[in-house]
Design a protein around this motif. Structure first.
Motif, PDB file in Angstrom:
ATOM      1  N   UNK A 208       0.945  -1.071   0.131  1.00 10.40           N
ATOM      2  CA  UNK A 208      -0.123  -0.078   0.039  1.00 10.40           C
ATOM      3  C   UNK A 208       1.011   1.285  -0.131  1.00 10.40           C
ATOM      4  N   UNK A 209       1.865   1.208   0.829  1.00  9.20           N
ATOM      5  CA  UNK A 209       2.565   2.329   0.918  1.00  9.20           C
ATOM      6  C   UNK A 209       3.441   2.757  -0.549  1.00  9.20           C
ATOM      7  N   UNK A 210       3.921   1.652  -1.084  1.00  8.23           N
ATOM      8  CA  UNK A 210       4.579   1.743  -2.340  1.00  8.23           C
ATOM      9  C   UNK A 210       3.695   2.343  -3.274  1.00  8.23           C
ATOM     10  N   UNK A 211       2.237   1.801  -3.324  1.00 15.27           N
ATOM     11  CA  UNK A 211       1.542   2.393  -4.520  1.00 15.27           C
ATOM     12  C   UNK A 211       1.054   3.702  -4.186  1.00 15.27           C
ATOM     13  N   UNK A 212       1.048   4.215  -2.877  1.00  8.71           N
ATOM     14  CA  UNK A 212       0.592   5.542  -2.597  1.00  8.71           C
ATOM     15  C   UNK A 212       1.671   6.497  -2.797  1.00  8.71           C
ATOM     16  N   UNK A 213       3.032   5.662  -2.518  1.00  6.09           N
ATOM     17  CA  UNK A 213       4.251   6.957  -2.721  1.00  6.09           C
ATOM     18  C   UNK A 213       4.263   7.197  -4.308  1.00  6.09           C
ATOM     19  N   UNK A 214       4.305   6.113  -5.067  1.00  4.50           N
ATOM     20  CA  UNK A 214       4.470   6.003  -6.652  1.00  4.50           C
ATOM     21  C   UNK A 214       3.181   7.250  -6.928  1.00  4.50           C
ATOM     22  N   UNK A 215       1.965   7.131  -6.309  1.00  7.83           N
ATOM     23  CA  UNK A 215       0.900   8.087  -6.757  1.00  7.83           C
ATOM     24  C   UNK A 215       1.252   9.384  -6.196  1.00  7.83           C
ATOM     25  N   UNK A 216       2.296   9.691  -5.356  1.00  5.09           N
ATOM     26  CA  UNK A 216       2.319  11.092  -4.838  1.00  5.09           C
ATOM     27  C   UNK A 216       1.496  11.455  -3.958  1.00  5.09           C
ATOM     28  N   UNK A 217       0.902  10.742  -3.229  1.00  8.68           N
ATOM     29  CA  UNK A 217      -0.360  10.818  -2.398  1.00  8.68           C
ATOM     30  C   UNK A 217      -0.258  10.280  -0.892  1.00  8.68           C
ATOM     31  N   UNK A 218      -1.138  10.848  -0.129  1.00 12.21           N
ATOM     32  CA  UNK A 218      -1.297  10.481   1.212  1.00 12.21           C
ATOM     33  C   UNK A 218      -2.501   9.465   1.196  1.00 12.21           C
ATOM     34  N   UNK A 219      -2.409   8.478   2.413  1.00 16.81           N
ATOM     35  CA  UNK A 219      -3.714   7.813   2.639  1.00 16.81           C
ATOM     36  C   UNK A 219      -4.693   8.640   2.560  1.00 16.81           C
ATOM     37  N   UNK A 220      -4.734   9.743   3.146  1.00 15.15           N
ATOM     38  CA  UNK A 220      -6.044  10.572   3.442  1.00 15.15           C
ATOM     39  C   UNK A 220      -6.451  10.909   2.259  1.00 15.15           C
ATOM     40  N   UNK A 221      -6.144  10.662   1.084  1.00 11.08           N
ATOM     41  CA  UNK A 221      -6.582  10.910  -0.351  1.00 11.08           C
ATOM     42  C   UNK A 221      -7.620   9.580  -0.666  1.00 11.08           C
ATOM     43  N   UNK A 222      -7.386   8.655  -0.020  1.00 13.37           N
ATOM     44  CA  UNK A 222      -8.118   7.485  -0.411  1.00 13.37           C
ATOM     45  C   UNK A 222      -9.654   7.470  -0.373  1.00 13.37           C
ATOM     46  N   UNK A 223     -10.552   7.616  -1.175  1.00 14.10           N
ATOM     47  CA  UNK A 223     -11.849   7.506  -0.789  1.00 14.10           C
ATOM     48  C   UNK A 223     -12.427   6.183  -0.653  1.00 14.10           C
ATOM     49  N   UNK A 224     -12.260   5.324  -1.329  1.00 18.09           N
ATOM     50  CA  UNK A 224     -12.629   3.916  -1.164  1.00 18.09           C
ATOM     51  C   UNK A 224     -11.636   2.945  -1.120  1.00 18.09           C
ATOM     52  N   UNK A 225     -11.650   1.959  -0.266  1.00 15.59           N
ATOM     53  CA  UNK A 225     -10.325   0.661  -0.557  1.00 15.59           C
ATOM     54  C   UNK A 225     -11.107  -0.602  -0.608  1.00 15.59           C
ATOM     55  N   UNK A 226     -10.456  -1.375  -1.183  1.00 18.20           N
ATOM     56  CA  UNK A 226     -11.025  -2.924  -1.201  1.00 18.20           C
ATOM     57  C   UNK A 226      -9.830  -3.708  -0.908  1.00 18.20           C
ATOM     58  N   UNK A 227      -9.724  -4.541   0.423  1.00 13.88           N
ATOM     59  CA  UNK A 227      -8.939  -5.600   0.510  1.00 13.88           C
ATOM     60  C   UNK A 227      -9.340  -6.987   0.243  1.00 13.88           C
ATOM     61  N   UNK A 228      -8.698  -7.646  -0.645  1.00 16.24           N
ATOM     62  CA  UNK A 228      -9.002  -8.922  -0.981  1.00 16.24           C
ATOM     63  C   UNK A 228      -7.880  -9.874  -0.621  1.00 16.24           C
ATOM     64  N   UNK A 229      -7.993 -10.562   0.362  1.00 13.95           N
ATOM     65  CA  UNK A 229      -6.929 -11.075   1.250  1.00 13.95           C
ATOM     66  C   UNK A 229      -7.232 -12.532   1.332  1.00 13.95           C
ATOM     67  N   UNK A 230      -6.044 -13.322   0.775  1.00 15.98           N
ATOM     68  CA  UNK A 230      -5.914 -14.897   1.201  1.00 15.98           C
ATOM     69  C   UNK A 230      -6.003 -14.889   2.793  1.00 15.98           C
TER      70      UNK A 230
END
Length: 349
Positions: free
Chosen positions: A63-85
């Motif tokens: 998650x951190x790597x994806x947000x860092x690449x987007x140049x954004x902070x987690x507070x900018x995430x309006x919706x999240x879907x975690x699909x986890x084994x």
């Protein structure tokens, strides 16, 4: 992903995470579906990692790597879907909910946490209704009904399926043949050649010895050998493949019944994914498709070439208010996501 445009910290973003034993992948997109960040890490399965905390650390790293690449902070995430084994029981979901709340007390409040089997549904059916049948290293089957009903196989699966099932059934057949308790089979020579072992005893020893025994990856590497022997007409291998296909169809039928998709008189999307089912001319997929109508009336099989994390991202978009039930919106969003995905090697197992 190289050269992705920055989303900017004020932009509304959506986060999709798909975590398995081989890897965890995360994608971040804007509202249109343009992927602006991607992250990858290790095992995110709380049952498969050395400790549950290790699984959490891997998911957060992606998650951190994806947000860092987007140049954004987690507070900018309006919706999240975690699909986890490893989301197999209510306490597993509660564990992850608590872990995410501790890490992000003021963010990711609009989130869903489900088994990774659900990720593939929107890869073939963007509206999010239907069944996903994944045959990779193991099997994952999940379904979502028109009323939002959910069911996933989890620990209800009583048969080994996917590459694990093919490999273990083939080993059993070879060893029974060696003992004179089963028919002779071309699998014997094929597996000895594949693993470069001189005898069936040497193969059995390597698979079961106390030290330096075969890894899961090594054991399951023979799955394509088993299907090739079946394609060559060996009766034992043919039976193994047919049984695999039948089992996939049976569990898909359970998923359809548990989510109200049977008896509605409407087509039922059945999305196939995973290396075993998506292999070229897969005899397991052929066997599954031949059995599917008997277990899922109205089944419409769909093959997905998209990685499951794409479905997780589409879940985040759909749950966050993007009207993916509208065909035109869904088509445009999927096209945008597909066009801006990171390179294939980034998401490869």
């Amino acid at each position: 992903m190289t050269g992705a445009p920055s989303a900017g910290p004020a932009s509304a973003l959506y986060l999709g995470v798909d975590a398995g034993n081989s890897k965890t992948a995360a994608l971040v997109s804007n509202t249109s579906g343009e992927v602006v960040g991607a992250g990858r890490s290790g095992c995110g399965d709380i049952y498969g990692a050395p400790t549950p905390e290790d699984a959490v650390a891997e998911v957060l790293a992606a998650v951190r790597e994806a947000l860092d690449q987007a140049g954004a902070d987690v507070t900018a995430v309006r919706g999240a879907a975690f699909r986890l084994a490893g989301i197999d029981w209510p306490e597993d979901q509660e564990y992850w909910d608590a872990a995410l709340s501790r890490r992000f007390p003021d963010a990711l409040r609009r989130r869903s946490i489900l088994n990774d089997g659900y990720a593939a549904i929107r890869c073939g059916s963007p509206g999010g209704v239907g069944i996903s049948v994944t045959g990779g290293t193991a099997a994952a089957i999940a379904a979502r009904g028109h009323g939002g009903e959910l069911w996933d196989m989890g620990w209800w699966g009583q048969h080994e399926m996917g590459a694990v099932g093919l490999a273990n059934e083939a080993f059993r057949a070879v060893f029974l043949a060696e003992l004179g308790l089963g028919p002779r089979t071309a699998l014997t020579a094929a597996l000895l050649a594949h693993y470069d072992k001189p005898t069936t005893e040497a193969l059995n020893h390597w698979l079961t010895r106390r030290q330096e025994q075969a890894s899961v990856r090594e054991r399951t590497s023979c799955a394509r050998v088993v299907t090739a022997v079946a394609a060559g007409g060996d009766p034992v291998a043919v039976d193994i493949v047919r049984d695999q296909g039948h089992r996939f169809a049976q569990y898909a039928g359970v998923a359809a019944r548990r989510t109200g998709l049977v008896g509605e008189g409407r087509p039922v999307s059945v999305v196939l994914s995973g290396s075993v089912l998506m292999a070229k001319d897969s005899p397991v997929a052929e066997a599954l498709l031949s059995q599917l109508p008997a277990h899922v009336p109205g089944a419409v099989p769909l093959s997905s070439s998209l990685p499951p994390v794409t479905g997780a991202l589409l879940d985040a978009l759909g749950e966050g208010g993007v009207a993916l039930a509208d065909a035109a919106v869904a088509d445009a969003t999927v096209e945008k996501v597909t066009r801006t995905l990171p390179p294939d090697e980034f998401l490869a197992t």
